[in-house]
Scaffold this motif. Sequence first.
Motif, PDB file in Angstrom:
ATOM      1  N   UNK A   1       2.901   6.106  -2.093  1.00  0.00           N
ATOM      2  CA  UNK A   1       4.039   7.017  -1.991  1.00  0.00           C
ATOM      3  C   UNK A   1       5.059   6.834  -3.109  1.00  0.00           C
ATOM      4  N   UNK A   2       4.761   5.940  -4.040  1.00  0.00           N
ATOM      5  CA  UNK A   2       5.679   5.657  -5.157  1.00  0.00           C
ATOM      6  C   UNK A   2       7.072   5.290  -4.656  1.00  0.00           C
TER       7      UNK A   2
ATOM      8  N   UNK B   1       0.824  -1.202   0.000  1.00  0.00           N
ATOM      9  CA  UNK B   1       0.000   0.000   0.000  1.00  0.00           C
ATOM     10  C   UNK B   1       0.860   1.255   0.000  1.00  0.00           C
ATOM     11  N   UNK B   2       1.946   1.222   0.782  1.00  0.00           N
ATOM     12  CA  UNK B   2       2.841   2.392   0.814  1.00  0.00           C
ATOM     13  C   UNK B   2       3.557   2.587  -0.519  1.00  0.00           C
ATOM     14  N   UNK B   3       3.957   1.497  -1.153  1.00  0.00           N
ATOM     15  CA  UNK B   3       4.584   1.600  -2.473  1.00  0.00           C
ATOM     16  C   UNK B   3       3.617   2.251  -3.454  1.00  0.00           C
ATOM     17  N   UNK B   4       2.360   1.857  -3.372  1.00  0.00           N
ATOM     18  CA  UNK B   4       1.340   2.417  -4.264  1.00  0.00           C
ATOM     19  C   UNK B   4       1.067   3.884  -3.957  1.00  0.00           C
TER      20      UNK B   4
END
Length: 205
Positions: free
Chosen positions: A10-11, A5-8
């Motif tokens: 916060x890129x 979710x953080x990768x999505x």
Amino acid sequence: MCIAQRVKDESLAVVCVPTSYQARQLIIDHNLPLGNLDTHPILDCTIDGADEIETGTLTCIKGGGGCLTQEKIVASCSKQLIIVADGEKEVSNLGEKWKKGVPIEVIPMAYKPIQQKIETKYGGEAILRMSADKAGPLVTDNGNFLLDWVFPNVKYCWSSVHNYLKLIPGVVETGLFIDMTNECLVGDAQGNVRSLLKTVQSIEL
């Protein structure tokens, strides 16, 4: 999966190196970049759980899930190892709450003599872990067996125990993680999180 979710959101640019087949599948299922130690032999951080954590030394028992060897290899390639666990895993001495013993991965042909050597040296019982899904011993991702050494209620120098076990021919790895953990994040049912740092150095006798 919070990392996905953080990768999505916060890129974030991350590469994930799994410690087991199940972890690999989670990485793939969440569309995270999959790496390995061939391409990334030095890692920034390993985040993992533990079956029990000794406060002070931060010595851990790991391997209840059967992936201790790959977990230890990945952790040894990381700049830091962060253990995340609930407060029930925190003890003054290993074995206070975790009663299933220290997992030891062994070459299948050698499991019986290894059992006898451990029990003769330290007492207790080295139990061959059986598969829950089929008849016969559990087989690790590496094609080996696991012995769970249920040790007596004795104060051990875990560094000495680990070193002795590793010198037995046929022993691949132990579930004793000694002088590897940088920090433990311990949570409770109310959502509070405490940080445990090493305050006592492990002593080898």
